[in-house]
Scaffold this motif. Structure first.
Motif, mmCIF file in Angstrom:
data_model
loop_
_atom_site.group_PDB
_atom_site.id
_atom_site.type_symbol
_atom_site.label_atom_id
_atom_site.label_comp_id
_atom_site.label_asym_id
_atom_site.label_seq_id
_atom_site.Cartn_x
_atom_site.Cartn_y
_atom_site.Cartn_z
ATOM 1 N N PHE A 28 32.856 28.977 33.551
ATOM 2 C CA PHE A 28 33.440 27.768 34.130
ATOM 3 C C PHE A 28 33.624 26.727 33.036
ATOM 4 O O PHE A 28 32.993 26.790 31.973
ATOM 5 C CB PHE A 28 32.546 27.223 35.253
ATOM 6 C CG PHE A 28 31.094 27.087 34.885
ATOM 7 C CD1 PHE A 28 30.593 25.888 34.410
ATOM 8 C CD2 PHE A 28 30.229 28.167 34.994
ATOM 9 C CE1 PHE A 28 29.258 25.761 34.063
ATOM 10 C CE2 PHE A 28 28.887 28.056 34.659
ATOM 11 C CZ PHE A 28 28.403 26.844 34.176
ATOM 12 N N LEU A 29 34.506 25.771 33.295
ATOM 13 C CA LEU A 29 34.760 24.728 32.313
ATOM 14 C C LEU A 29 33.568 23.795 32.185
ATOM 15 O O LEU A 29 32.951 23.420 33.183
ATOM 16 C CB LEU A 29 35.986 23.903 32.705
ATOM 17 C CG LEU A 29 37.331 24.603 32.699
ATOM 18 C CD1 LEU A 29 38.434 23.594 33.067
ATOM 19 C CD2 LEU A 29 37.639 25.260 31.365
ATOM 20 N N LEU A 40 31.853 27.558 29.591
ATOM 21 C CA LEU A 40 30.456 27.994 29.569
ATOM 22 C C LEU A 40 30.378 29.329 30.290
ATOM 23 O O LEU A 40 30.924 29.470 31.390
ATOM 24 C CB LEU A 40 29.551 26.980 30.274
ATOM 25 C CG LEU A 40 29.555 25.569 29.697
ATOM 26 C CD1 LEU A 40 28.666 24.658 30.536
ATOM 27 C CD2 LEU A 40 29.117 25.569 28.249
ATOM 28 N N VAL A 41 29.729 30.297 29.670
ATOM 29 C CA VAL A 41 29.509 31.607 30.285
ATOM 30 C C VAL A 41 28.019 31.701 30.571
ATOM 31 O O VAL A 41 27.196 31.629 29.648
ATOM 32 C CB VAL A 41 29.952 32.760 29.356
ATOM 33 C CG1 VAL A 41 29.755 34.107 30.054
ATOM 34 C CG2 VAL A 41 31.401 32.577 28.905
ATOM 35 N N GLN A 64 32.598 37.970 24.926
ATOM 36 C CA GLN A 64 33.654 38.444 24.032
ATOM 37 C C GLN A 64 35.028 38.342 24.711
ATOM 38 O O GLN A 64 35.998 37.857 24.108
ATOM 39 C CB GLN A 64 33.382 39.894 23.635
ATOM 40 C CG GLN A 64 34.401 40.475 22.680
ATOM 41 C CD GLN A 64 34.116 41.940 22.386
ATOM 42 O OE1 GLN A 64 33.849 42.718 23.308
ATOM 43 N NE2 GLN A 64 34.152 42.301 21.113
ATOM 44 N N ALA A 65 35.117 38.782 25.954
ATOM 45 C CA ALA A 65 36.385 38.702 26.685
ATOM 46 C C ALA A 65 36.816 37.254 26.866
ATOM 47 O O ALA A 65 38.012 36.929 26.772
ATOM 48 C CB ALA A 65 36.250 39.405 28.037
ATOM 49 N N MET A 66 35.851 36.366 27.109
ATOM 50 C CA MET A 66 36.188 34.952 27.300
ATOM 51 C C MET A 66 36.690 34.335 26.003
ATOM 52 O O MET A 66 37.638 33.538 26.017
ATOM 53 C CB MET A 66 34.972 34.183 27.834
ATOM 54 C CG MET A 66 35.302 32.777 28.290
ATOM 55 S SD MET A 66 36.626 32.680 29.536
ATOM 56 C CE MET A 66 35.960 33.734 30.827
ATOM 57 N N ALA A 67 36.096 34.690 24.875
ATOM 58 C CA ALA A 67 36.567 34.168 23.592
ATOM 59 C C ALA A 67 38.022 34.574 23.364
ATOM 60 O O ALA A 67 38.855 33.765 22.947
ATOM 61 C CB ALA A 67 35.674 34.666 22.455
ATOM 62 N N VAL A 96 26.474 30.324 27.183
ATOM 63 C CA VAL A 96 27.150 30.402 25.904
ATOM 64 C C VAL A 96 28.378 29.508 25.966
ATOM 65 O O VAL A 96 29.147 29.555 26.926
ATOM 66 C CB VAL A 96 27.564 31.856 25.580
ATOM 67 C CG1 VAL A 96 28.376 31.923 24.299
ATOM 68 C CG2 VAL A 96 26.337 32.747 25.490
ATOM 69 N N HIS A 97 28.540 28.684 24.938
ATOM 70 C CA HIS A 97 29.706 27.818 24.817
ATOM 71 C C HIS A 97 30.815 28.588 24.126
ATOM 72 O O HIS A 97 30.595 29.168 23.059
ATOM 73 C CB HIS A 97 29.377 26.589 23.948
ATOM 74 C CG HIS A 97 28.310 25.721 24.515
ATOM 75 N ND1 HIS A 97 28.588 24.561 25.205
ATOM 76 C CD2 HIS A 97 26.958 25.835 24.485
ATOM 77 C CE1 HIS A 97 27.461 23.999 25.572
ATOM 78 N NE2 HIS A 97 26.447 24.756 25.152
#
Length: 138
Positions: A28-29, A40-41, A64-67, A96-97
Motif C-alpha cells: 500500500f502507499l 510499503l510491503v 521484488q515484484a513491487m520494485a 519494506v519501503h
C-alpha cells in the motif's frame, strides 16, 4: 493478530491505497511518501522484524515484484528498497519501503524528506499505475 496500524490495514479495518494484496503480503502507499508512489510491503501475518519472519522467500518475491512494478508503472529510473528493524521502525510490523527514484531527484544518504499527495484521487492514481504494472509482470 497484534493491534497495530499495519494489521488494521491488512485486515481491512483501516483504509489505505492498496496496490496489491495476496495471502503473503499487502502492499500500500505510504501516507508520508519520500516520493509519490512510495509503497510499503508488509507481511499479512503480524511479525515485528525480519528475524521474526519464518518464510522469507515468498515475502521477498513480493518485494521484488513491487520494485519492478514501481519502476515500470511510474517510469522511474530505479527504486530505493529499505527496511528498519526496531530502530527507526515507526510501526512495529515488518515492512519494506519501495521508493521510486530518478536521477537528480535530490535524495541523498539516509535523509528522507517527506511529501504529501494533493488528494486521495492523486494517491489512488499512483496506486493504480503501480498495480497495473504489477499485473503485467505476473
Amino acid at each position: 493478530m497484534s493491534a497495530d496500524l499495519f494489521c488494521e490495514i491488512v485486515s481491512g479495518e483501516r483504509p489505505a491505497h492498496i496496490v496489491h494484496s495476496d495471502d503473503v503480503a499487502v502492499s500500500f502507499l505510504d501516507t508520508r511518501p519520500v516520493f509519490k508512489g512510495h509503497v510499503l510491503v508488509a507481511p499479512r501475518a503480524h511479525v515485528e522484524t525480519l528475524t521474526d519472519l519464518a518464510d522469507v522467500g515468498p515475502f521477498f518475491e513480493r518485494v521484488q515484484a513491487m520494485a519492478r512494478a514501481v519502476e515500470d508503472g511510474l517510469e522511474a529510473d530505479g527504486t530505493f528498497v529499505a527496511m528498519n528493524n526496531r530502530v527507526s521502525q515507526s510501526v512495529a510490523h515488518l515492512h519494506v519501503h519501495v521508493v521510486p527514484r530518478n536521477r537528480k531527484d535530490g535524495l541523498r544518504g539516509f535523509f528522507w524528506p517527506r511529501t504529501k499527495y494533493e488528494s486521495a484521487d492523486e494517491a489512488a492514481s499512483y496506486a493504480e499505475a503501480i498495480a497495473v504494472a504489477l499485473r503485467r509482470t505476473r
